[in-house]
Design a protein around this motif. Sequence first.
Motif, PDB file in Angstrom:
ATOM      1  N   ARG A 222       0.858  -1.186   0.000  1.00 13.93           N
ATOM      2  CA  ARG A 222       0.000   0.000   0.000  1.00 13.93           C
ATOM      3  C   ARG A 222       0.892   1.232   0.000  1.00 13.93           C
ATOM      4  O   ARG A 222       2.034   1.190   0.448  1.00 13.93           O
ATOM      5  CB  ARG A 222      -0.889   0.005   1.251  1.00 13.93           C
ATOM      6  N   ASP A 223       0.363   2.335  -0.484  1.00 17.57           N
ATOM      7  CA  ASP A 223       1.121   3.588  -0.447  1.00 17.57           C
ATOM      8  C   ASP A 223       1.616   3.841   0.970  1.00 17.57           C
ATOM      9  O   ASP A 223       0.865   3.718   1.942  1.00 17.57           O
ATOM     10  CB  ASP A 223       0.238   4.752  -0.893  1.00 17.57           C
ATOM     11  N   GLY A 224       2.891   4.186   1.088  1.00 18.54           N
ATOM     12  CA  GLY A 224       3.467   4.473   2.394  1.00 18.54           C
ATOM     13  C   GLY A 224       4.093   3.274   3.080  1.00 18.54           C
ATOM     14  O   GLY A 224       4.732   3.427   4.126  1.00 18.54           O
ATOM     15  N   ASP A 225       3.941   2.065   2.503  1.00 16.92           N
ATOM     16  CA  ASP A 225       4.557   0.877   3.105  1.00 16.92           C
ATOM     17  C   ASP A 225       6.078   0.936   2.971  1.00 16.92           C
ATOM     18  O   ASP A 225       6.624   1.309   1.921  1.00 16.92           O
ATOM     19  CB  ASP A 225       4.057  -0.395   2.416  1.00 16.92           C
ATOM     20  N   HIS A 226       6.760   0.529   4.042  1.00 18.40           N
ATOM     21  CA  HIS A 226       8.221   0.409   4.042  1.00 18.40           C
ATOM     22  C   HIS A 226       8.561  -1.049   3.775  1.00 18.40           C
ATOM     23  O   HIS A 226       8.140  -1.941   4.514  1.00 18.40           O
ATOM     24  CB  HIS A 226       8.786   0.857   5.395  1.00 18.40           C
ATOM     25  N   VAL A 227       9.316  -1.299   2.687  1.00 20.19           N
ATOM     26  CA  VAL A 227       9.606  -2.660   2.239  1.00 20.19           C
ATOM     27  C   VAL A 227      11.080  -2.986   2.424  1.00 20.19           C
ATOM     28  O   VAL A 227      11.962  -2.194   2.054  1.00 20.19           O
ATOM     29  CB  VAL A 227       9.222  -2.840   0.753  1.00 20.19           C
ATOM     30  N   LEU A 228      11.337  -4.166   2.976  1.00 21.19           N
ATOM     31  CA  LEU A 228      12.690  -4.722   3.056  1.00 21.19           C
ATOM     32  C   LEU A 228      12.801  -5.853   2.050  1.00 21.19           C
ATOM     33  O   LEU A 228      12.009  -6.799   2.078  1.00 21.19           O
ATOM     34  CB  LEU A 228      12.972  -5.253   4.462  1.00 21.19           C
ATOM     35  N   GLU A 229      13.788  -5.737   1.159  1.00 20.48           N
ATOM     36  CA  GLU A 229      14.066  -6.810   0.200  1.00 20.48           C
ATOM     37  C   GLU A 229      15.298  -7.576   0.678  1.00 20.48           C
ATOM     38  O   GLU A 229      16.345  -6.980   0.948  1.00 20.48           O
ATOM     39  CB  GLU A 229      14.320  -6.230  -1.193  1.00 20.48           C
ATOM     40  N   ILE A 230      15.171  -8.894   0.783  1.00 25.56           N
ATOM     41  CA  ILE A 230      16.297  -9.754   1.165  1.00 25.56           C
ATOM     42  C   ILE A 230      16.847 -10.382  -0.108  1.00 25.56           C
ATOM     43  O   ILE A 230      16.191 -11.212  -0.746  1.00 25.56           O
ATOM     44  CB  ILE A 230      15.852 -10.858   2.147  1.00 25.56           C
ATOM     45  N   GLY A 231      18.052  -9.977  -0.502  1.00 26.23           N
ATOM     46  CA  GLY A 231      18.653 -10.438  -1.749  1.00 26.23           C
ATOM     47  C   GLY A 231      18.582  -9.349  -2.793  1.00 26.23           C
ATOM     48  O   GLY A 231      17.571  -9.211  -3.493  1.00 26.23           O
ATOM     49  N   ALA A 232      19.635  -8.546  -2.909  1.00 26.94           N
ATOM     50  CA  ALA A 232      19.593  -7.388  -3.814  1.00 26.94           C
ATOM     51  C   ALA A 232      19.634  -7.771  -5.278  1.00 26.94           C
ATOM     52  O   ALA A 232      19.080  -7.074  -6.128  1.00 26.94           O
ATOM     53  CB  ALA A 232      20.761  -6.440  -3.483  1.00 26.94           C
ATOM     54  N   GLY A 233      20.306  -8.897  -5.582  1.00 24.74           N
ATOM     55  CA  GLY A 233      20.414  -9.312  -6.976  1.00 24.74           C
ATOM     56  C   GLY A 233      21.003  -8.215  -7.836  1.00 24.74           C
ATOM     57  O   GLY A 233      21.986  -7.568  -7.488  1.00 24.74           O
ATOM     58  N   THR A 234      20.375  -7.960  -8.979  1.00 21.37           N
ATOM     59  CA  THR A 234      20.869  -6.944  -9.905  1.00 21.37           C
ATOM     60  C   THR A 234      20.397  -5.538  -9.544  1.00 21.37           C
ATOM     61  O   THR A 234      20.880  -4.558 -10.098  1.00 21.37           O
ATOM     62  CB  THR A 234      20.385  -7.252 -11.327  1.00 21.37           C
ATOM     63  N   GLY A 235      19.405  -5.447  -8.649  1.00 23.84           N
ATOM     64  CA  GLY A 235      18.791  -4.167  -8.332  1.00 23.84           C
ATOM     65  C   GLY A 235      17.480  -3.934  -9.067  1.00 23.84           C
ATOM     66  O   GLY A 235      16.762  -2.964  -8.789  1.00 23.84           O
ATOM     67  N   TYR A 236      17.129  -4.812  -9.993  1.00 22.41           N
ATOM     68  CA  TYR A 236      15.912  -4.649 -10.813  1.00 22.41           C
ATOM     69  C   TYR A 236      14.655  -4.620  -9.942  1.00 22.41           C
ATOM     70  O   TYR A 236      13.795  -3.749 -10.089  1.00 22.41           O
ATOM     71  CB  TYR A 236      15.868  -5.791 -11.826  1.00 22.41           C
ATOM     72  N   ASN A 237      14.564  -5.558  -9.023  1.00 20.73           N
ATOM     73  CA  ASN A 237      13.387  -5.624  -8.152  1.00 20.73           C
ATOM     74  C   ASN A 237      13.275  -4.360  -7.294  1.00 20.73           C
ATOM     75  O   ASN A 237      12.185  -3.803  -7.111  1.00 20.73           O
ATOM     76  CB  ASN A 237      13.492  -6.859  -7.254  1.00 20.73           C
ATOM     77  N   ALA A 238      14.405  -3.900  -6.769  1.00 20.60           N
ATOM     78  CA  ALA A 238      14.401  -2.684  -5.956  1.00 20.60           C
ATOM     79  C   ALA A 238      13.953  -1.480  -6.774  1.00 20.60           C
ATOM     80  O   ALA A 238      13.247  -0.598  -6.272  1.00 20.60           O
ATOM     81  CB  ALA A 238      15.787  -2.438  -5.362  1.00 20.60           C
TER      82      ALA A 238
ATOM     83  N   ALA B  61      24.410  -3.532  -7.813  1.00 21.55           N
ATOM     84  CA  ALA B  61      22.999  -3.134  -7.775  1.00 21.55           C
ATOM     85  C   ALA B  61      22.873  -1.623  -7.649  1.00 21.55           C
ATOM     86  O   ALA B  61      22.056  -0.989  -8.338  1.00 21.55           O
ATOM     87  CB  ALA B  61      22.287  -3.830  -6.619  1.00 21.55           C
ATOM     88  N   ARG B  62      23.679  -1.003  -6.759  1.00 21.67           N
ATOM     89  CA  ARG B  62      23.635   0.453  -6.600  1.00 21.67           C
ATOM     90  C   ARG B  62      23.955   1.165  -7.915  1.00 21.67           C
ATOM     91  O   ARG B  62      23.311   2.160  -8.277  1.00 21.67           O
ATOM     92  CB  ARG B  62      24.645   0.906  -5.535  1.00 21.67           C
ATOM     93  N   ALA B  63      24.969   0.666  -8.631  1.00 27.40           N
ATOM     94  CA  ALA B  63      25.363   1.294  -9.897  1.00 27.40           C
ATOM     95  C   ALA B  63      24.235   1.212 -10.926  1.00 27.40           C
ATOM     96  O   ALA B  63      23.946   2.186 -11.635  1.00 27.40           O
ATOM     97  CB  ALA B  63      26.632   0.623 -10.440  1.00 27.40           C
ATOM     98  N   HIS B  64      23.588   0.040 -11.015  1.00 26.94           N
ATOM     99  CA  HIS B  64      22.478  -0.115 -11.956  1.00 26.94           C
ATOM    100  C   HIS B  64      21.331   0.821 -11.590  1.00 26.94           C
ATOM    101  O   HIS B  64      20.741   1.480 -12.463  1.00 26.94           O
ATOM    102  CB  HIS B  64      21.976  -1.567 -11.950  1.00 26.94           C
ATOM    103  N   LEU B  65      20.991   0.869 -10.316  1.00 26.02           N
ATOM    104  CA  LEU B  65      19.897   1.726  -9.851  1.00 26.02           C
ATOM    105  C   LEU B  65      20.208   3.204 -10.120  1.00 26.02           C
ATOM    106  O   LEU B  65      19.332   3.966 -10.561  1.00 26.02           O
ATOM    107  CB  LEU B  65      19.665   1.499  -8.357  1.00 26.02           C
TER     108      LEU B  65
END
Length: 328
Positions: free
Chosen positions: A112-128, A153-157
Amino acid sequence: MGAHAEVRDMRETAHAAQVRELTAAGALEDPRWRAAFAAVPRHVFVPYYYTGRGAGHERLWAEDPDPEQRARWLRGVYTDAPLATRLRDGELVSSSSQPSLMAKMLEALDVRDGDHVLEIGAGTGYNAALLCHRLGDDLVTSVDLDEEITESARAHLDRLGYHPTVVTGDGARGCPARAPFDRILVTCTIPLIPPAWLGQCRPGARILAPLSTGLIALTVRDAAFAEGRFLHTSAYFVPLRGATAAPPGTYGMSQGIPYELVENERFQFMLVLTSGALHPREALDLWRREGRPARERFGVTVGPEGQWSWLDDPQGPYVWPLGEPAPA
């Protein structure tokens, strides 16, 4: 048209075609996620990847001097398939997930709008990047154990102007400095739910994680309790590395089991889920007796006294402890 403009046009065309295909396949029912996939090109996150070839791997990359190889790279990027993006000593340590599965997981996360999400596994950064487009940079945190992966991932983002918090650390420990979270999205297979995650969630938070060969969707009640069922879809991910890395023991997975049943996806899911708690023959007898149950009939409970999986009802009669060592 100049060479650079032609390349850009080819990439934009392939990207748009994939979004149309995912939408037509029913993987992007939510228009907000459809907009995110349309805004975030996958090719930025996989400038190279590996394909199996004979006994080794072939590297395809965006800047290959051979135009046919570049075309192969682009076709692969916009195929609905996972891509191996990082190998170490011949073993896969990171990948770009299948886009249709990513879309299903993001929709199932029910943000929902305003939700804080934690992603476990940065991978390529695409999901983030997709999460940032939907929620904004400040509400997205991504954790990975491998510094090379987080830097990449940071560089791609950054190339697309997204700046979530990307942390190098053990995903099993979560990210207490950024808690509390409303959603935790896990992109690596886990054998157990790390207790630290529950303590970093708000009451009512949702955790979506690959377990066995499925996706468990847990609702967090408090720091000591969460419960939920599996989604119907199958899911195969690189295992989590770190404090909760060791998978549950498996022994004699095919012991006395007809080959065609070992290969049956539904039975394989139950076999892995109950490994160490049920002998394979017991698992087969129960699976047949209960009408070859699909994934969504199974669930997981995390409580102060332990973690267990179950069929139909968390109170039993079919309940198995998770992460039990295999019998000798």
